[in-house]
Motif scaffolding. Structure first.
Motif, PDB file in Angstrom:
ATOM      1  N   GLU A  60       0.824  -1.204   0.000  1.00  0.00           N
ATOM      2  CA  GLU A  60       0.000   0.000   0.000  1.00  0.00           C
ATOM      3  C   GLU A  60       0.860   1.257   0.000  1.00  0.00           C
ATOM      4  N   GLU A  61       1.938   1.255   0.784  1.00  0.00           N
ATOM      5  CA  GLU A  61       2.825   2.417   0.823  1.00  0.00           C
ATOM      6  C   GLU A  61       3.503   2.632  -0.528  1.00  0.00           C
ATOM      7  N   GLU A  62       3.900   1.528  -1.172  1.00  0.00           N
ATOM      8  CA  GLU A  62       4.548   1.642  -2.472  1.00  0.00           C
ATOM      9  C   GLU A  62       3.602   2.241  -3.502  1.00  0.00           C
ATOM     10  N   ILE A  63       2.358   1.760  -3.494  1.00  0.00           N
ATOM     11  CA  ILE A  63       1.388   2.257  -4.466  1.00  0.00           C
ATOM     12  C   ILE A  63       1.084   3.726  -4.216  1.00  0.00           C
ATOM     13  N   ILE A 236     -10.138   9.962  -4.147  1.00  0.00           N
ATOM     14  CA  ILE A 236      -9.975   8.519  -4.190  1.00  0.00           C
ATOM     15  C   ILE A 236     -11.332   7.827  -4.092  1.00  0.00           C
ATOM     16  N   ASP A 237     -12.315   8.494  -3.457  1.00  0.00           N
ATOM     17  CA  ASP A 237     -13.643   7.894  -3.306  1.00  0.00           C
ATOM     18  C   ASP A 237     -14.363   7.770  -4.648  1.00  0.00           C
ATOM     19  N   ASP A 238     -14.099   8.711  -5.561  1.00  0.00           N
ATOM     20  CA  ASP A 238     -14.777   8.718  -6.857  1.00  0.00           C
ATOM     21  C   ASP A 238     -13.883   8.231  -7.988  1.00  0.00           C
ATOM     22  N   ILE A 239     -12.738   7.674  -7.639  1.00  0.00           N
ATOM     23  CA  ILE A 239     -11.759   7.352  -8.680  1.00  0.00           C
ATOM     24  C   ILE A 239     -12.282   6.301  -9.658  1.00  0.00           C
ATOM     25  N   PHE A 272      -6.286   1.562 -15.770  1.00  0.00           N
ATOM     26  CA  PHE A 272      -6.476   1.103 -14.399  1.00  0.00           C
ATOM     27  C   PHE A 272      -6.146   2.247 -13.457  1.00  0.00           C
ATOM     28  N   ASP A 273      -6.634   2.131 -12.229  1.00  0.00           N
ATOM     29  CA  ASP A 273      -6.452   3.223 -11.283  1.00  0.00           C
ATOM     30  C   ASP A 273      -5.865   2.710  -9.974  1.00  0.00           C
ATOM     31  N   GLN A 274      -5.641   3.634  -9.072  1.00  0.00           N
ATOM     32  CA  GLN A 274      -4.998   3.314  -7.799  1.00  0.00           C
ATOM     33  C   GLN A 274      -5.816   2.303  -7.000  1.00  0.00           C
ATOM     34  N   ALA A 275      -7.145   2.439  -7.028  1.00  0.00           N
ATOM     35  CA  ALA A 275      -8.003   1.515  -6.277  1.00  0.00           C
ATOM     36  C   ALA A 275      -7.882   0.096  -6.823  1.00  0.00           C
ATOM     37  N   ASP A 276      -7.785  -0.030  -8.160  1.00  0.00           N
ATOM     38  CA  ASP A 276      -7.628  -1.351  -8.773  1.00  0.00           C
ATOM     39  C   ASP A 276      -6.351  -2.030  -8.291  1.00  0.00           C
ATOM     40  N   ILE A 277      -5.263  -1.272  -8.269  1.00  0.00           N
ATOM     41  CA  ILE A 277      -3.974  -1.852  -7.876  1.00  0.00           C
ATOM     42  C   ILE A 277      -3.980  -2.197  -6.388  1.00  0.00           C
ATOM     43  N   LEU A 278      -4.585  -1.324  -5.569  1.00  0.00           N
ATOM     44  CA  LEU A 278      -4.668  -1.621  -4.137  1.00  0.00           C
ATOM     45  C   LEU A 278      -5.453  -2.908  -3.889  1.00  0.00           C
ATOM     46  N   GLU A 279      -6.528  -3.092  -4.635  1.00  0.00           N
ATOM     47  CA  GLU A 279      -7.330  -4.312  -4.487  1.00  0.00           C
ATOM     48  C   GLU A 279      -6.523  -5.543  -4.877  1.00  0.00           C
ATOM     49  N   GLN A 280      -5.786  -5.444  -5.982  1.00  0.00           N
ATOM     50  CA  GLN A 280      -4.978  -6.572  -6.441  1.00  0.00           C
ATOM     51  C   GLN A 280      -3.864  -6.896  -5.459  1.00  0.00           C
ATOM     52  N   THR A 281      -3.206  -5.871  -4.954  1.00  0.00           N
ATOM     53  CA  THR A 281      -2.102  -6.121  -4.022  1.00  0.00           C
ATOM     54  C   THR A 281      -2.615  -6.641  -2.683  1.00  0.00           C
ATOM     55  N   ASN A 282      -3.805  -6.194  -2.264  1.00  0.00           N
ATOM     56  CA  ASN A 282      -4.388  -6.735  -1.037  1.00  0.00           C
ATOM     57  C   ASN A 282      -4.715  -8.213  -1.201  1.00  0.00           C
ATOM     58  N   GLN A 283      -5.216  -8.587  -2.370  1.00  0.00           N
ATOM     59  CA  GLN A 283      -5.485  -9.998  -2.639  1.00  0.00           C
ATOM     60  C   GLN A 283      -4.185 -10.794  -2.619  1.00  0.00           C
TER      61      GLN A 283
END
Length: 414
Positions: A60-63, A236-239, A272-283
């Motif tokens: 998350e910090e990296e992203i 970020i809420d509307d990204i 793709f956006d920041q939320a997409d990458i955060l979701e993938q990295t969390n998975q």
């Protein structure tokens, strides 16, 4: 149950604890070996849960270090992004900034020393969209031509002599037909290192890169296209909605029908956006954590089997003692409680040590890997609960075996 019976029962439990502690202290080596398996198992579980959390925070910090509410649009085909596509993204509601990006490998010469370094053509918006902080000087502006902002490693480590602001570097690109073009660039600023390894598609490792105006790099290369766009959403809420709007507008621009919006192969670009990458990295972090915990549970299983084996040996060694206990009035329930309590004490002691070892081990590993150290507070509850469950599970069978021994047979045992 009357108050007398409750008090009597609690007295038996206290007696069982006292007798168990005496038995454990009288066989220190056996007890130590018994708890070793639990220590290793609990430590592995706790350490791996902690490492999983640390990896999640690291990702998350990296992203987040790569940009603020960023949206990346990159081409899947050559020469499809031009000024028109840049304007489409700029005029999308919710987009507060966008920079075209054109990375190119170049030869950089400084005091007669030449190195191959990635040169990234960007605009001034890249400063905010990519969350760039300057260590010294300033970032390039849209009015600049032959100006550059360089990464900290480029400034301090790439060349024998450090590069400072106001220094001049020569950048050479190789063109078609075996031609080259070289221009001198004035260093305007040195970029502060984000302190993380770059993750996420489309990002540039700013530590080892040089940023120049994209118009200048296109002029030198005799081109006018871009490789991808790095945009910033207002919130970020509307990204997600903003990213979808950018997608729809670009799709119309390239003649992609609305029914094919979800078909990535129908579009000449990816978004793709920041939320997409955060979701993938969390998975990814969750999968990694689950795998590590599964491996640790195997160690815990081995440890619980070790406790059971030792307790079975203990029953055999203490057969005469069990016979004497029953002869003087201890019931089968008393013996059952005694051995289960002893097993639980060993497991809880091993669990506490395992917690300490596990958290300490996770702390050392994260420091060695230069990762953030995190551990969820629930690992304490998990460690104690698992130790308790292991103690009961591993102690029931040996305790039941001891409780069923007939006093006469036990006293005759040699």
């Amino acid at each position: 149950m009357s108050s007398f019976e409750i008090g009597d029962y609690m007295l038996k439990v206290r007696q069982a604890i006292g007798i168990s502690l005496g038995s454990i202290s009288s066989s220190k080596l056996r007890s130590g070996l018994t708890t070793l398996g639990i220590i290793i198992g609990i430590a592995a579980v706790v350490a791996n849960i902690s490492l999983g959390e640390s990896f999640s925070v690291l990702f998350e910090e990296e992203i987040n270090a790569q940009g603020s509410n960023f949206i990346i649009v990159y081409s899947q085909e050559p020469n499809i992004f031009y000024a028109n596509e840049l304007e489409i993204i700029e005029q999308t509601p919710g987009i507060s900034g966008v920079s075209p990006v054109k990375p190119q490998q170049g030869e950089v010469t400084y005091f007669s020393e030449t190195k191959n370094i990635e040169i990234a053509g960007v605009t001034s918006d890249y400063l905010n969209t990519a969350n760039i902080s300057m260590e010294e000087g300033s970032f390039i502006s849209d009015q600049d031509t032959f100006a550059a902002a360089i990464g900290s490693e480029v400034a301090d480590e790439k060349f024998d002599r450090n590069i400072s602001t106001r220094s001049t570097i020569d950048i050479t690109f190789r063109l078609q037909g075996n031609r080259t073009v070289t221009r001198g660039f004035k260093v305007k600023g040195i970029i502060e290192s984000p302190g993380v390894t770059v993750v996420g598609g489309g990002s540039i490792d700013r530590d080892v890169s040089i940023f120049v105006p994209v118009a200048t790099i296109n002029q030198m290369l005799e081109e006018d296209d871009y490789e991808y766009f790095f945009a910033m959403a207002d919130s970020i809420d509307d990204i997600g909605q903003i990213s979808d709007e950018v997608d729809e507008r670009l799709a119309r621009n390239f003649g992609v029908s609305s029914r094919d919006l979800d078909d990535e192969d129908a579009k000449p670009y990816r978004i793709f956006d920041q939320a997409d990458i955060l979701e993938q990295t969390n998975q990814l972090a969750n999968t990694l954590r689950n795998f590590l915990v599964a491996v640790a549970l195997i160690s815990l299983l081995v440890g619980s089997i070790g406790i059971m084996n030792i307790m079975l040996v203990t029953v055999t060694e203490r057969t005469r003692e069990i016979g004497i206990m029953k002869a003087v009035g201890f019931s089968s329930t008393d013996v059952l409680v005694l051995f289960i309590v002893e097993s639980i004490i060993l497991s809880l002691f091993g669990g506490l040590l395992g917690l300490i070892v596990g958290i300490g081990g996770a702390y050392l590993v994260t420091n060695l890997l230069e990762m953030p150290f995190r551990y969820p507070h629930y690992v304490f509850e998990i460690g104690i609960l698992v130790a308790l469950i292991v103690g009961v599970a591993a102690g029931v069978y040996p305790a039941n075996k001891a409780a069923k021994l007939a006093p006469v047979d036990a006293l005759r045992h040699e």
